[in-house]
Design a protein around this motif. Structure first.
Motif, PDB file in Angstrom:
ATOM      1  N   CYS A 191      30.128  14.380  -0.005  1.00  0.00           N
ATOM      2  CA  CYS A 191      31.174  14.581  -1.010  1.00  0.00           C
ATOM      3  C   CYS A 191      30.934  13.783  -2.283  1.00  0.00           C
ATOM      4  N   VAL A 192      30.601  12.501  -2.149  1.00  0.00           N
ATOM      5  CA  VAL A 192      30.438  11.662  -3.338  1.00  0.00           C
ATOM      6  C   VAL A 192      29.354  12.188  -4.276  1.00  0.00           C
ATOM      7  N   PHE A 245      36.446   4.360   0.687  1.00  0.00           N
ATOM      8  CA  PHE A 245      36.549   5.013  -0.615  1.00  0.00           C
ATOM      9  C   PHE A 245      35.950   4.134  -1.712  1.00  0.00           C
ATOM     10  N   CYS A 246      36.253   2.830  -1.654  1.00  0.00           N
ATOM     11  CA  CYS A 246      35.742   1.909  -2.678  1.00  0.00           C
ATOM     12  C   CYS A 246      34.251   1.615  -2.499  1.00  0.00           C
ATOM     13  N   TYR A 247      33.731   1.869  -1.296  1.00  0.00           N
ATOM     14  CA  TYR A 247      32.311   1.611  -1.033  1.00  0.00           C
ATOM     15  C   TYR A 247      31.432   2.462  -1.941  1.00  0.00           C
ATOM     16  N   ALA A 287      27.551   7.820 -10.951  1.00  0.00           N
ATOM     17  CA  ALA A 287      26.461   7.247 -10.164  1.00  0.00           C
ATOM     18  C   ALA A 287      26.585   5.719 -10.128  1.00  0.00           C
ATOM     19  N   LYS A 288      26.257   5.154  -8.966  1.00  0.00           N
ATOM     20  CA  LYS A 288      26.184   3.700  -8.795  1.00  0.00           C
ATOM     21  C   LYS A 288      27.511   3.011  -9.074  1.00  0.00           C
ATOM     22  N   MET A 289      28.581   3.626  -8.566  1.00  0.00           N
ATOM     23  CA  MET A 289      29.905   3.010  -8.682  1.00  0.00           C
ATOM     24  C   MET A 289      30.443   2.749  -7.283  1.00  0.00           C
ATOM     25  N   GLY A 290      30.905   1.529  -7.032  1.00  0.00           N
ATOM     26  CA  GLY A 290      31.485   1.209  -5.744  1.00  0.00           C
ATOM     27  C   GLY A 290      30.963  -0.113  -5.192  1.00  0.00           C
ATOM     28  N   LEU A 291      31.547  -0.511  -4.070  1.00  0.00           N
ATOM     29  CA  LEU A 291      31.206  -1.804  -3.469  1.00  0.00           C
ATOM     30  C   LEU A 291      29.758  -1.871  -2.996  1.00  0.00           C
ATOM     31  N   ARG A 292      29.169  -0.720  -2.659  1.00  0.00           N
ATOM     32  CA  ARG A 292      27.790  -0.735  -2.167  1.00  0.00           C
ATOM     33  C   ARG A 292      26.813  -1.200  -3.244  1.00  0.00           C
ATOM     34  N   PHE A 293      27.244  -1.174  -4.498  1.00  0.00           N
ATOM     35  CA  PHE A 293      26.367  -1.584  -5.595  1.00  0.00           C
ATOM     36  C   PHE A 293      26.651  -3.008  -6.063  1.00  0.00           C
ATOM     37  N   ALA A 334      18.501  -5.121  -8.505  1.00  0.00           N
ATOM     38  CA  ALA A 334      19.809  -5.640  -8.920  1.00  0.00           C
ATOM     39  C   ALA A 334      20.780  -5.743  -7.753  1.00  0.00           C
ATOM     40  N   LEU A 335      20.500  -5.024  -6.653  1.00  0.00           N
ATOM     41  CA  LEU A 335      21.398  -5.071  -5.495  1.00  0.00           C
ATOM     42  C   LEU A 335      21.271  -6.393  -4.734  1.00  0.00           C
TER      43      LEU A 335
END
Length: 279
Positions: free
Chosen positions: A74-75, A122-124, A130-136, A194-195
């Motif tokens: 989905c994302v 959801f926030c992950y 692109a590249k938005m969320g806690l995973r980044f 950067a991660l």
């Protein structure tokens, strides 16, 4: 004779290719990781002799499957503003239906726990670009995933005494970090610098040593929290398998090694626990 041997080899090769494609489709459907989550939660409840109702199992599996469908299907579609085809969205809707079916009869504190995990999921990865969320957020993603799995695993165990609940919670969290480390090692050359992932911080051998130390700590926590000897030995065997996986995994190893075999450790753990506990 030689022709017959070549025919057997060719047939075996074609069979292996088809099996590989089936496994690839199976893992890419996210059912395998949802089953791993379900098994992880189940085995923790089973170790403590706590009931894990069918409805709660449906909630864990359904929302777990939906979460990974959201992240992997989905994302990317939403932030690229591609049309959502029913064929791609149907598994997500089916997973949500299973999850809601399981959750609808649960008490309020379980709704709160699932809501917390849902917000984290959801926030992950946010579907707004692109590249938005806690995973980044540097170094954070492994701990967010481990926390989500731990919260769901501990939902059935709120009936335990406080000290045992805390002990098992810590064990579940460390177990998950150990289980995620092979994936971090697999992706260490693909992840952007950067991660600042753990492999980027500690290096390949540093993460392996760190993982083995955590596995040893988890084995100690298991000794303190599992009262049934056979279940304790089964968990130690599973931790040994995880140690082997940590030792042999490299960025060059096939993705199927982690996506199927490492991801399947909780499933194997549950199956072996159920088999040996009935003897």
């Amino acid at each position: 004779m030689l022709t017959a041997k070549r025919h057997v080899i060719n047939t075996f090769g074609i069979f292996a290719i088809h099996i590989g494609k089936l496994l690839q489709r199976y893992t890419s459907s996210n059912i395998h990781v949802a089953l791993a989550l379900w098994a992880f939660c189940y085995v923790f409840a089973f170790q403590q002799g706590v009931p894990f109702s069918f409805s709660l199992q449906c909630a864990v599996f359904g929302f777990g499957w939906a979460a990974y469908q959201y992240l992997h299907i989905c994302v990317p579609v939403l932030y690229r503003q591609q049309p959502l085809r029913f064929k791609r969205i149907f598994p997500f809707l089916l997973a949500l239906f299973i999850g809601v079916y399981g959750l609808i009869s649960q008490p309020i504190f379980i709704w709160v726990a699932f809501g917390f995990v849902g917000v984290l999921t959801f926030c992950y990865a946010l579907p707004f670009g692109a590249k938005m969320g806690l995973r980044f957020v540097p170094t954070l993603k492994i701990f967010v995933v481990a926390l989500c799995w731990t919260v769901l695993a501990m939902v059935p165990l709120t009936v335990l005494p406080t000290d045992l609940f805390v002990l098992v919670s810590i064990k579940a969290l460390v177990w998950m970090i150990c289980l995620i480390l092979p994936f971090e090692l697999r992706d260490m050359q693909k992840d952007e610098k950067a991660l600042i992932t753990l492999p980027q911080l500690l290096g390949l051998n540093g993460v392996k040593l760190f993982g083995l130390i955590l596995v040893g700590f988890t084995a100690f926590l298991a000794f303190k929290s599992v009262a049934v000897d056979v279940l304790l030995w089964v968990e130690w065997v599973m931790l040994s398998l995880l140690s082997i996986a940590l030792y042999v995994v490299t960025p060059k190893r096939s993705a199927m090694f982690t996506s199927f075999w490492v991801e399947g450790i909780p499933i194997l753990w549950l199956v072996v626990s159920l088999l040996f506990s009935n003897r």
